[in-house]
Write an enzyme that holds these catalytic residues in place. Structure first.
Site, PDB file in Angstrom:
ATOM      1  N   HIS A 133     -55.651  38.449  39.501  1.00  0.00           N
ATOM      2  CA  HIS A 133     -56.482  37.699  40.276  1.00  0.00           C
ATOM      3  C   HIS A 133     -55.598  37.273  41.606  1.00  0.00           C
ATOM      4  CE1 HIS A 133     -59.912  35.895  41.697  1.00  0.00           C
ATOM      5  NE2 HIS A 133     -60.421  35.310  40.458  1.00  0.00           N
TER       6      HIS A 133
ATOM      7  N   ASP B 146     -59.598  40.317  44.196  1.00  0.00           N
ATOM      8  CA  ASP B 146     -60.622  39.066  44.255  1.00  0.00           C
ATOM      9  C   ASP B 146     -61.726  39.758  43.304  1.00  0.00           C
ATOM     10  OD1 ASP B 146     -59.325  37.314  45.707  1.00  0.00           O
ATOM     11  OD2 ASP B 146     -60.210  38.140  47.514  1.00  0.00           O
TER      12      ASP B 146
END
Length: 429
Positions: free
Chosen positions: A401, A405
């Site tokens: 992450h 995204d």
């Protein structure tokens, strides 16, 4: 007679130490020059160490699972020649099919004078590796040499099993013998299990490949904030195409789902370059790779290995199928080269028919994504107002992450879904 100290040579790649994963000699046993004496594991591969001299083994520098620093004593051999006239130095070659152009290290002979026979006091013979013992390390005890394949040895090593304690009906220990040992336990012998018989706890030392896997996976989970996205894909048309191609493949390898998935990944990556990337935490640098070097998680007797399909974007389904088969066989037989086990930019992990409904795979650090196809199941689905039979497969992707995204990961999988559900697009320009 003289004593020769065989020191662990520099086996390349900036390695500071290596782990003992197998001894092929024991104290008191005679060895010949160039005879394999030990297997040493680095972060990249297992290196076979060969004796540079002939003689009798006086001492060994540790037990399986111990770490030995480069340049420190690995083995002491009492040689046949006169130590006073022996060579000042010997050059040995660490033969390793997994590493090209291995450095030719220098190992110096260190003659040890025998105790004087004229002394009135009884002389205690100097024991090699006394300093190792003082530091808390142990010298490997003598053990019976057992015949077994490299795969069996690797599996026994990772399970912490001494092959000398495993019974076999043949001249060598096989996987079935290890299975029997694990099932019934050394203390209870190889008898049929009894429902009322309680089994003893079996401690298993974490060494070799299993230790490397544990360290890498722990580091990945500590450093990477994972998230996983799962999508269902209708692969009915793709399975029909795959069946037709296999029926007319001739001498070419049989196609599984994996080559088609790899083609789809390679065609989709240019629009989502952040998926095919590596993240250097310390430098704070993300490298988006133009070529797809695809890691292929492969289960072996020694543990999980990740051979790499180089330049996957330049291969068709038949070429991919051939390379998948070759790399998987090399990994399972321990013949994969070092360069075939490193440098991946993206990894695919599949359990085949054991794939389950969904997976949450752990990223192969420093990559930023890993893709996990799950098993194909046949279920009824609605197509308009009609119910039809369809072959469905869930596809999982875990991402870092910090780099990827959620929207980008979902968009990437949706693009894969379009190609896999309309397989003719896989071959369209």
């Amino acid at each position: 007679m003289a004593r020769f100290t065989f020191r662990l040579p520099d086996i390349g790649e900036g390695i500071a130490e290596a782990e003992i994963v197998a001894w092929h000699v024991r104290v008191g046993e005679r060895v010949e020059e160039d005879q394999q004496v030990a297997d040493m594991m680095t972060d990249k591969a297992t290196v076979e160490m060969e004796s540079p001299v002939s003689g009798v083994v006086v001492a060994l520098a540790g037990e399986v699972g111990d770490q030995v620093a480069i340049g420190s004593a690995l083995m002491v051999v009492e040689t046949d020649g006169d130590g006073a006239e022996g060579p000042a130095e010997e050059v040995i070659e660490a033969e390793n099919p997994g590493v090209e152009e291995v450095a030719q290290p220098t190992v110096r002979a260190e003659p040890v004078e025998a105790p004087s026979s004229s002394s009135s006091e009884p002389q205690k013979e100097e024991q090699p590796f006394d300093k190792l013992r003082a530091n808390g390390e142990s010298v490997a005890a003598p053990h019976r040499h057992v015949l077994a394949s490299p795969a069996v040895r690797a599996r026994a090593r990772d399970l912490g099993i001494d092959l000398a304690s495993v019974k076999s009906d043949s001249d060598r220990v096989r996987h079935a013998d290890l299975d029997a040992y694990l099932r019934y336990g050394q203390a209870q012998g190889y008898h049929a299990p009894h429902a009322s018989r309680a089994r003893e706890d079996v401690p298993v030392k974490v060494i070799g490949m299993r230790r490397r896997i544990a360290e890498n996976m722990a580091a990945s989970k500590r450093a990477i904030p994972h998230f996983t996205y799962v999508e269902e894909i209708d692969v009915t048309a793709l399975e029909d195409m795959r069946g037709d191609l296999n029926a007319n493949r001739g001498n070419r390898p049989k196609l599984t789902m994996l080559p088609f998935l790899i083609v789809a990944i390679c065609r989709t990556i240019p629009a989502f370059p952040m998926i095919n990337a590596r993240y250097d935490d310390e430098a704070g640098l993300i490298t988006r790779h133009g070529r797809v070097h695809l890691g292929m998680a492969t289960q072996t007797d020694a543990g999980l290995m990740v051979p790499v399909i180089r330049d996957a974007q330049d291969r068709n389904v038949w070429q991919l199928a051939s390379e998948i088969g070759r790399l998987a066989e090399a990994a399972r037989t321990g013949k994969a080269k070092s360069e075939e086990l490193s440098g991946s930019t993206l990894t695919v992990t599949s359990l085949g028919p054991l794939g389950g409904i969904a997976t949450t795979p752990v990223i192969n650090r420093p990559e930023v994504a890993i893709i996990g196809p799950n098993k194909i199941v046949e279920r009824p689905i609605f197509v308009g107002d009609e119910i039809v039979r369809a072959k469905l497969m869930n596809l999982s992707i875990s991402c870092d992450h910090r780099v990827v995204d959620g929207w980008d990961a979902a968009s990437f999988v949706q693009a894969l879904k379009k190609l896999l559900e309309t397989p003719v697009l896989l071959f369209a320009d």
